[in-house]
Design a protein around this motif. Structure first.
Motif, PDB file in Angstrom:
ATOM      1  N   GLU A   1      49.501  54.590  34.770  1.00 21.72           N
ATOM      2  CA  GLU A   1      49.138  55.096  36.096  1.00 21.72           C
ATOM      3  C   GLU A   1      49.691  54.143  37.137  1.00 21.72           C
ATOM      4  O   GLU A   1      50.046  52.992  36.829  1.00 21.72           O
ATOM      5  CB  GLU A   1      47.623  55.208  36.233  1.00 21.72           C
ATOM      6  N   LEU A   2      49.775  54.616  38.363  1.00 19.46           N
ATOM      7  CA  LEU A   2      50.330  53.797  39.435  1.00 19.46           C
ATOM      8  C   LEU A   2      49.370  52.664  39.790  1.00 19.46           C
ATOM      9  O   LEU A   2      48.172  52.904  40.004  1.00 19.46           O
ATOM     10  CB  LEU A   2      50.615  54.641  40.675  1.00 19.46           C
ATOM     11  N   LEU A   3      49.897  51.449  39.873  1.00 13.73           N
ATOM     12  CA  LEU A   3      49.099  50.317  40.339  1.00 13.73           C
ATOM     13  C   LEU A   3      49.163  50.214  41.858  1.00 13.73           C
ATOM     14  O   LEU A   3      48.250  49.708  42.500  1.00 13.73           O
ATOM     15  CB  LEU A   3      49.599  49.024  39.685  1.00 13.73           C
ATOM     16  N   GLN A   4      50.256  50.696  42.434  1.00 12.12           N
ATOM     17  CA  GLN A   4      50.425  50.810  43.883  1.00 12.12           C
ATOM     18  C   GLN A   4      50.862  52.232  44.193  1.00 12.12           C
ATOM     19  O   GLN A   4      51.778  52.756  43.548  1.00 12.12           O
ATOM     20  CB  GLN A   4      51.475  49.819  44.392  1.00 12.12           C
ATOM     21  N   ASN A   5      50.222  52.854  45.172  1.00  9.38           N
ATOM     22  CA  ASN A   5      50.552  54.246  45.488  1.00  9.38           C
ATOM     23  C   ASN A   5      51.895  54.393  46.168  1.00  9.38           C
ATOM     24  O   ASN A   5      52.453  55.493  46.210  1.00  9.38           O
ATOM     25  CB  ASN A   5      49.459  54.858  46.378  1.00  9.38           C
ATOM     26  N   ARG A   6      52.411  53.304  46.734  1.00  7.66           N
ATOM     27  CA  ARG A   6      53.705  53.350  47.414  1.00  7.66           C
ATOM     28  C   ARG A   6      54.684  52.423  46.719  1.00  7.66           C
ATOM     29  O   ARG A   6      54.268  51.459  46.062  1.00  7.66           O
ATOM     30  CB  ARG A   6      53.544  52.929  48.885  1.00  7.66           C
ATOM     31  N   PRO A   7      55.969  52.682  46.852  1.00  5.94           N
ATOM     32  CA  PRO A   7      56.956  51.751  46.269  1.00  5.94           C
ATOM     33  C   PRO A   7      56.789  50.357  46.859  1.00  5.94           C
ATOM     34  O   PRO A   7      56.377  50.176  48.004  1.00  5.94           O
ATOM     35  CB  PRO A   7      58.297  52.377  46.659  1.00  5.94           C
ATOM     36  N   VAL A   8      57.112  49.363  46.055  1.00  8.97           N
ATOM     37  CA  VAL A   8      57.014  47.968  46.483  1.00  8.97           C
ATOM     38  C   VAL A   8      58.418  47.404  46.633  1.00  8.97           C
ATOM     39  O   VAL A   8      59.406  48.015  46.222  1.00  8.97           O
ATOM     40  CB  VAL A   8      56.198  47.143  45.471  1.00  8.97           C
ATOM     41  N   TYR A   9      58.494  46.200  47.229  1.00  7.28           N
ATOM     42  CA  TYR A   9      59.799  45.637  47.578  1.00  7.28           C
ATOM     43  C   TYR A   9      60.337  44.650  46.549  1.00  7.28           C
ATOM     44  O   TYR A   9      61.455  44.168  46.715  1.00  7.28           O
ATOM     45  CB  TYR A   9      59.713  44.958  48.951  1.00  7.28           C
ATOM     46  N   GLY A  10      59.567  44.371  45.520  1.00  7.21           N
ATOM     47  CA  GLY A  10      60.102  43.492  44.495  1.00  7.21           C
ATOM     48  C   GLY A  10      59.127  42.429  44.059  1.00  7.21           C
ATOM     49  O   GLY A  10      57.992  42.329  44.542  1.00  7.21           O
ATOM     50  N   CYS A  11      59.577  41.605  43.130  1.00  7.67           N
ATOM     51  CA  CYS A  11      58.747  40.614  42.441  1.00  7.67           C
ATOM     52  C   CYS A  11      59.120  39.205  42.903  1.00  7.67           C
ATOM     53  O   CYS A  11      60.282  38.814  42.851  1.00  7.67           O
ATOM     54  CB  CYS A  11      58.946  40.759  40.931  1.00  7.67           C
TER      55      CYS A  11
END
Length: 1008
Positions: free
Chosen positions: A60-70
């Protein structure tokens, strides 16, 4: 959505976190798995895996929106967190690449879901946050529920961190162009990035190691295209657009703060031994060829700024070999620019016009070919805040820009110039403010209040967050599992050390003296000179009791002035010995405790990464009347630490002294490096361990020179024998009289009312391989109630050929991967645990007084490995293990035979003390342990007719158990008792071994 964002997935039982590209620019996903060990302690592994091979139906999604990186991984407490940039703002587009400012960062645990809904928020009444936490089964009540990484989140969300998925912000445009001309990769950020400006280098360390060592070139390129791993800089990136001669132009400023000596204003000061200046923006000669210094300090006679300015100018003048590359201009800003008369800055601009034109600027044509290069910079400095530098830099920068535009025949119209001036001034102000907290708009009172608040209430927490981000915190047991492939390569590289390194022998003089508050020691030649010390590379001197330890002296004395006084005394004494010219490397003091390091002037370059630390132990750690201070440094590529300590006094305070040792040993922190992280460790000081015998007997045996007998009853010897303190340390043989306590100015032991028992309170101990003790002796200085001690060491240091090591390491990786050699299961990186003196069991009884020597050649590690694991394991993010000898020597030899008492200290040759019910001398000895040579290893038993060794051989051998100076060392060789008196039969035991003498038995019975 940005073109290089990622999607974050999670799955529980077991917990797995996946980061995969949001678009098809890359086909590679990053996968973290939580694994349970037999100890029930969760740990984590990591791997790069083709994104399409994962079954996302179970996630399942841990963040509902895309993230910018690690940003990487960080240990906090007993958990391991993954740092993710969840919100960012694009601030510029440079060379076709987007540049982002970090707005929000979340840290997700790889080991549990507890913190999944806890982001960077201090609003504890947020209904959405409460509902989400309740749904996750988390009880959040006020500040107690603060995320463990909250300080890191706060630091990273200040608006001063930037990144670009495709543009290397760590190098200037000129540097990138020059590197590409020399064959550097244009596409990869990670191979060429300048580590001076990568603030999350430590966090990314393990992931970049996997990327480098386990992915092919094509796989690495595919990973990099997705922008999943972020290189973050701290500083400022800004861009504006303007018109000139009706042409639309773009101006951008990139300012970068170095992370090499980062910190708050009172926690990171000055310059270190590698030339890294605290919070320095950019660097100097090595990067820009020529530097013109503009010193803005006051030139008013008698002022503090004038004194500092004169010292600065003097230092610059001494760099005669750089006269053509370093220029100096003094400009008394306050004297010239009075009452905000900034027009007078034109005088400075006129003076700088020539150098600025000579330094030039970097220009490329439309095809990217280099047309002009910049070959110099200006460096400005002031003192209290940055008001002066801000004004001067703004004016000079504007002049340089106008000069460049004229060079290309570009002119502003009046309207364009007015509009551009506003843009330029605002952009330049934005560069300075976030980085340096400029206070130019505050009056003096407001500045003072603001600085007091920041220094006392904000700086400590901020410094701790910076240290965590940069990995400068005490190491701990890793929650990451070692990559089995990396482990195999590391073992092979350690066994092949000689193929990529050479050794260099250095000599070190170590001395310690409790001066009893005396500041006029007289001549020190007898202590500091030695026939064994031939032009030592390094002098390390510990001084205890710089002041008399009375309440009045403790409160009123200026110990900093005393430290400076002893710097001069020791410097003059050492340089008068004729061993060459020495310079002060470092001095540090903790109230009455001081340490001074002097390095031979022609050997300064061999010393790097010098760090200091201190730990109080007086009054439960609150007072500095007792404690320890240490200096950590790198000698060539070998890590060494020197610790001087003053432990608790008192004949019966043995447990307190042991506790002091463990407190200091565990409490010293050298910017993330602990004491036991060094290849060589040296302790020196007044450890205050006494002799457990009556006063009259001690004095009598000293008079008869029966020192070995006294050494048997030395408290430090006894505590080392049971590993209660100074675990695994060595000491040279002692053949000098006890160093304490004398009547001041005499060679007579204490005649005061207390009549203290003589003791060897002043000691030097060491631990590590390739350390050769040349001498262990004392000096005969009369000033104090202690005699000083000294030790001369020859140590072998490693000099690593890093290019050769890297080449060999790649060859080993390639061979193991191509051949598919079997690998061991992933193993955790464990830091060796030292015994806790409070819980340490008393060793069992034994009658052994013989040498159970270690095998001379430890067994070679096996080259066969068990079956490979199911997933790759994440290597520990740390520096290369091949720097120094810690991982470069074969492993320690195996434990002794099972018939040896399992908890008996392996390097102890002494029996434990006797009791009323236990008498070790009455125990039966297993003759299997008795050697059959007549070499004095067991003087108490005869070997019978089976031994054909002649007594003459034994008599010719040197007395066993003696150190380099001829004194006794119970931890290297077995004990040989000295004669009890002249003509006594025991005194004849220097030849062939004899049966146990009744008088000798009575002597030992009485001693215990």
């Amino acid at each position: 959505m940005a073109d290089r964002q990622s999607i974050l997935f999670v799955r529980e039982n077991p917990r797995t976190i996946v980061l995969r590209p949001a678009v098809n620019l890359s086909k590679t996903a990053l996968v973290f798995d939580c694994v349970e060990e037999a100890s029930n302690t969760p740990k984590a592994t990591a791997r790069f895996q083709p994104a399409e091979t994962l079954d996302y139906g179970s996630f399942e999604l841990l963040q509902n929106r895309p993230v910018y990186g690690c940003l990487g991984l960080v240990h906090v407490g007993n958990d391991l967190f993954l740092g993710i940039v969840t919100e960012a703002t694009m601030v510029a587009e440079l060379e076709g690449s987007s540049v982002y400012r970090v707005q929000k960062v979340n840290f997700y645990s790889l080991l549990s879901s507890r913190y999944d809904v806890m982001g960077f928020s201090t609003d504890y009444n947020d209904p959405a946050r409460a509902v989400a936490a309740s749904g996750a089964g988390i009880d959040i009540e006020g500040p107690a529920a603060t995320h463990p990484c909250q300080p890191l989140m706060k630091l990273l969300c200040t608006g001063s961190f930037y990144f670009s998925p495709t543009l290397d912000l760590t190098r200037s445009m000129q540097k990138r162009a020059m590197d590409e001309q020399e064959g550097a990769s244009r596409s990869s950020l990670f191979e060429c990035a300048d580590s001076h400006f990568v603030w999350n280098k430590y966090m990314l360390g393990g992931l970049l190691q996997i990327r480098e060592q386990e992915l092919t070139v094509d796989q690495r390129d595919d990973l990099d295209r997705g922008g999943m791993l972020i290189l973050a800089i701290q500083g400022y990136v800004g861009m504006v657009e303007f018109n000139i001669a009706a042409l639309r132009c773009r101006m951008a400023i990139i300012s970068r703060l170095s992370c090499k000596r980062a910190g708050t204003r009172f926690n990171a000061r000055g310059v270190n031994d590698d030339g890294h200046v605290s919070n320095f923006v950019e660097d100097l000669i090595g990067r820009y060829q020529r530097v013109h210094i503009v010193n803005l300090l006051s030139q008013k006679d008698g002022s503090g700024e004038c004194t500092l300015s004169d010292a600065f100018r003097s230092c610059v003048a001494k760099m005669t070999d750089l006269n053509d590359r370093i220029l100096y201009t003094g400009f008394d800003f306050h004297a010239v620019v009075k009452r905000d008369n900034y027009e007078r800055l034109s005088e400075l601009v006129a003076a700088m016009r020539g150098p600025l034109e000579n330094y030039g600027c970097f220009v490329t044509d439309a095809q990217g070919r280099v047309v002009f290069t910049q070959n110099g910079i200006l460096r400005t400095n002031c003192l209290d805040c940055l008001d002066r530098t801000n004004v001067v830099q703004t004016r000079l920068a504007r002049h340089i820009l106008e000069m460049q535009l004229r060079q290309f025949d570009q002119r502003f119209s009046a309207a364009e110039e007015d509009a551009f001036s506003i843009l330029f001034n605002n952009l330049w102000a934005d560069v300075i403010s976030p980085q340096f907290f400029a206070e130019g708009l505050l009056d003096d009172a407001a500045k003072s209040v603001n600085r007091f608040y920041i220094n006392n209430f904000q700086d400590k927490a901020r410094q701790e967050a910076i240290d965590i981000l940069l990995g400068k915190v005490p190491s701990r047991e890793s929650l990451l599992l070692r990559n089995p492939l990396h482990q195999a390569v590391e073992q092979e590289m350690a066994s092949r050390l000689e193929e990529y390194s050479v050794s260099s022998t250095l000599q070190i003089f170590v001395g310690s003296w409790n001066v009893n508050g005396k500041a006029n020691p007289g001549k020190l030649d007898e202590w500091l000179s030695s026939p064994k010390a031939v032009k030592p590379h390094l002098y390390v001197i510990g001084i205890q009791e710089l002041i008399e330890l009375s309440p009045g002296q403790y409160i009123s004395s200026d110990t900093n002035q005393l430290r400076l006084l002893w710097e001069g005394i020791l410097m003059q004494a050492i340089n008068s010995l004729g061993n060459g010219s020495y310079v002060l490397l470092r001095s540090i003091h903790l109230v009455a405790l001081g340490m001074f390091l002097f390095v031979r002037a022609d050997c300064v370059a061999m010393v790097r990464n010098v760090e200091t630390s201190s730990k109080k132990t007086g009054l439960g750690g609150m007072a500095a009347n007792k404690g320890g201070i240490g200096v950590s440094l790198q000698l060539n590529d070998t890590k060494a630490v020197f610790i001087t300590a003053h432990l608790t006094a008192g004949q019966n305070a043995v447990e307190d002294r042991n506790r002091d040792y463990w407190t200091i040993n565990g409490g010293l922190n050298f910017r993330g490096r602990r004491t036991d992280d060094h290849d060589m460790i040296f302790w020196l000081g007044d450890f205050n361990y006494r002799i457990n015998l009556p006063n009259e007997e001690v004095r009598g045996r000293v008079y008869k020179n029966e020192l070995q007998y006294l050494y048997m009853h030395d408290q430090l010897v006894e505590q080392r024998a049971v590993a209660a303190a100074f675990f695994e340390f060595q000491e040279g043989g002692i053949d000098f009289d006890p160093t304490y306590k004398y009547d001041n100015g005499t060679n007579s032991y204490d005649t005061s009312e207390k009549v203290r028992i003589p003791a060897w309170t002043d000691r030097i101990l060491y631990k590590g391989r390739r350390i050769n003790l040349r001498e262990y002796a004392r000096g005969e200085c009369l000033v104090s109630d202690h005699k000083p001690v000294r030790a001369v060491f020859d140590i072998e240091t490693a000099i690593i050929d890093h290019e050769r090591r890297d080449e060999l390491e790649k060859e080993v990786y390639r061979r193991i991967m191509e051949r598919g050699e079997l690998l061991a299961p992933p193993q955790p990186v464990r830091i060796p645990r030292k015994p806790d003196p409070k819980t340490m069991p008393r060793p069992p009884s034994t009658g052994l007084l013989i040498d159970l020597a270690e095998p001379e050649s430890p067994p070679k590690p096996s080259s066969a490995f068990p079956a490979p694991p199911t997933s790759r394991a994440l290597p520990q993010a740390r520096a290369s293990p091949f720097l120094g000898f810690r991982d470069s020597f074969p492993p320690a030899p195996p434990a002794r035979p099972d018939s040896f008492p399992p908890s008996q200290r392996a390097d102890s040759n002494l029996p434990p003390p006797s009791t009323d019910t236990f008498k070790w001398w009455d125990r039966e000895v297993d003759e299997a342990w008795i050697p059959r040579e007549g070499d004095e290893k067991n003087p108490f038993y005869s070997f019978g007719p089976g031994s054909d060794k002649g007594s003459s051989e034994a008599a010719a051998a040197p007395p066993s158990g003696r150190g380099p100076s001829g004194g006794l060392n119970l931890f290297a060789k077995p004990l040989v008792p000295l004669p009890v008196g002249e003509g006594d039969e025991i005194g004849q035991s220097r030849g062939a071994p004899k049966k146990l003498n009744p008088e000798l038995m009575q002597m030992f019975k009485g001693s215990y």
